[in-house]
Design an enzyme around this catalytic site. Structure first.
Site, mmCIF file in Angstrom:
data_model
loop_
_atom_site.group_PDB
_atom_site.id
_atom_site.type_symbol
_atom_site.label_atom_id
_atom_site.label_comp_id
_atom_site.label_asym_id
_atom_site.label_seq_id
_atom_site.Cartn_x
_atom_site.Cartn_y
_atom_site.Cartn_z
ATOM 1 N N GLU A 1 73.863 25.751 5.975
ATOM 2 C CA GLU A 1 72.861 26.542 5.251
ATOM 3 C C GLU A 1 71.449 26.263 5.758
ATOM 4 O O GLU A 1 70.643 27.182 5.933
ATOM 5 C CB GLU A 1 72.958 26.258 3.748
ATOM 6 C CG GLU A 1 74.131 26.928 3.050
ATOM 7 C CD GLU A 1 73.960 28.438 2.930
ATOM 8 O OE1 GLU A 1 72.830 28.941 3.153
ATOM 9 O OE2 GLU A 1 74.948 29.120 2.614
ATOM 10 N N GLU B 1 71.044 27.955 9.119
ATOM 11 C CA GLU B 1 70.936 29.408 9.019
ATOM 12 C C GLU B 1 69.569 29.835 8.505
ATOM 13 O O GLU B 1 68.983 30.801 9.001
ATOM 14 C CB GLU B 1 72.035 29.951 8.101
ATOM 15 C CG GLU B 1 73.432 29.878 8.687
ATOM 16 C CD GLU B 1 74.497 30.356 7.717
ATOM 17 O OE1 GLU B 1 75.670 30.417 8.117
ATOM 18 O OE2 GLU B 1 74.160 30.656 6.550
ATOM 19 N N GLU B 2 69.051 29.137 7.491
ATOM 20 C CA GLU B 2 67.802 29.566 6.860
ATOM 21 C C GLU B 2 66.564 29.185 7.653
ATOM 22 O O GLU B 2 65.573 29.915 7.649
ATOM 23 C CB GLU B 2 67.712 28.992 5.443
ATOM 24 C CG GLU B 2 68.731 29.579 4.474
ATOM 25 C CD GLU B 2 68.469 29.165 3.042
ATOM 26 O OE1 GLU B 2 67.509 28.388 2.807
ATOM 27 O OE2 GLU B 2 69.207 29.627 2.149
#
Length: 377
Positions: A250, A253-254
């Site tokens: 996560e 990805e962010e």
């Protein structure tokens, strides 16, 4: 005379033979009767197949099953018992029809589960009437054998078989993108089948660099959109994904930042969070391995390394206790030797698959060392 003979031959060819009448008779006996509307007469009132009889008026069904109706307060157990009784009657009729017709109706393909039940996984197209017939006969056979739970997995391409299963008393257990799972309980007792998954698993990342800056983001969607609030990167663990892997993914990805998982610092449980499901949210400490930020265009409005004092000064942090505690426990880990839970890969006696056990390994080692010292003394 020749014309009469020709007519007789054509009539004999058009009439079904005894061999062909048997399967047709069986399907008519096993399939639900449908009344056709007659001109000048009102069509029969719709009724609920779960509990209402043919003579029950539609307003009774609506009172039972409508919003706030009595049936909703009684729950699903009454419907399940009535459906089971109707299913028992239908399987008795099915057996009689099969015996009278002499036609062999095959059982549905199934495998036994580990709890005294069977699992039917449909993979090939099947005529709904034939499926209904096979299902009735299968339920009768399984009831004789003492089978308890019955599971039917229908792929989305076989959605035309759902009605036949529901009419036999099956209920929806859960659904995924490509299939629907239906369940049924054969004994005349309250069922003990496990409920559908109750929790969603979320993760939040506390990432701090050597300059005491925390990795923070602003989201493009959700309740914080457009408010200028900086928050920690968060996300949802994917099916089959471990917490320590999901939180690293996560963050990547962010923000585009590579990280290393350190510990689970804390977790929160909440209810009625997402489609009435409960939620487990794990706060994780990550160590940054890179520092250049490349924000996720589709979900992240902005991302930056933010001085921890500036992050903590936001009014949102003071109002939202979860964020305040994430900040406190993260700083306690950095400054005060707070011990979280680290993953230990363990084996199981029941399966070849390994899993992660999260524990405070530091304090366990201390406790074991103290015990060893005491024993040696």
């Amino acid at each position: 005379m020749a014309a009469a003979a020709a007519t007789a031959r054509s009539l004999s060819l058009s009439l079904p033979t005894r061999a062909t009448r048997a399967p047709l008779l069986l399907l008519r006996l096993l399939s639900p009767r449908r009344r056709l509307p007659v001109a000048g007469l009102a069509a029969p009132a719709p009724r609920c197949f779960r509990c209402c009889s043919a003579s029950a008026p539609a307003r009774r069904c609506g009172a039972l099953h409508g919003p706030g109706g009595v049936g909703r307060r009684l729950g699903g157990e009454l419907h399940r018992r009535r459906a089971m009784a109707n299913s028992t009657n239908s399987t008795v009729i099915a057996e009689s029809a099969v015996a009278a017709s002499g036609v062999d109706v095959e059982l549905l393909p199934f495998v036994n589960d580990k709890h005294g039940g069977v699992i039917v996984e449909m993979t090939t197209p099947m005529d709904p009437q034939l499926f209904s017939s096979s299902l009735k006969v299968s339920l009768s056979k399984w009831r004789e054998q003492g089978i308890r739970g019955v599971w039917i997995k229908l792929p989305i391409g076989l959605a035309n078989l759902i009605q036949s299963a529901v009419e036999e008393g099956f209920w929806y257990h859960h659904a995924e993108e490509t299939y629907l799972m239906l369940a049924y309980w054969l004994p005349a007792t309250t069922h003990t089948l496990p409920v559908n998954a109750t929790h969603r698993v979320g993760v939040g990342a506390f990432v701090m660099n050597d300059k005491r800056e925390v990795l923070a983001v602003q989201e493009k969607s959700g309740v914080l959109r457009g408010l200028g609030v900086w928050k920690f990167p968060t996300g949802v663990v994917e099916p089959g994904e471990d917490i320590n892997i999901g939180v690293v993914r996560e963050v990547k990805e962010e923000t585009g930042v590579d990280t290393e998982f350190v510990e689970v610092l804390a977790f929160r449980q909440s209810h009625k969070a997402f489609f009435d499901k409960s939620d487990l949210f794990f706060v994780c400490m990550l160590r940054p391995l890179s520092f250049d930020i490349t924000r996720q265009e589709s979900e992240i409005e902005a991302a930056q390394w933010m001085p921890v004092e500036e992050f903590a000064a936001q009014p949102f942090v003071h109002k939202h206790e979860l964020v305040k505690y994430i900040l406190e426990v993260g700083l306690a880990k950095v400054d005060k030797d707070y011990a979280g839970f680290s993953p230990i890969l363990i084996k199981s006696a029941f399966t070849d698959r390994q899993s992660f056990f999260y524990m405070n390994r530091r304090d366990l080692d201390k406790a074991e060392g103290a015990s060893d010292t005491k024993l040696n003394n």
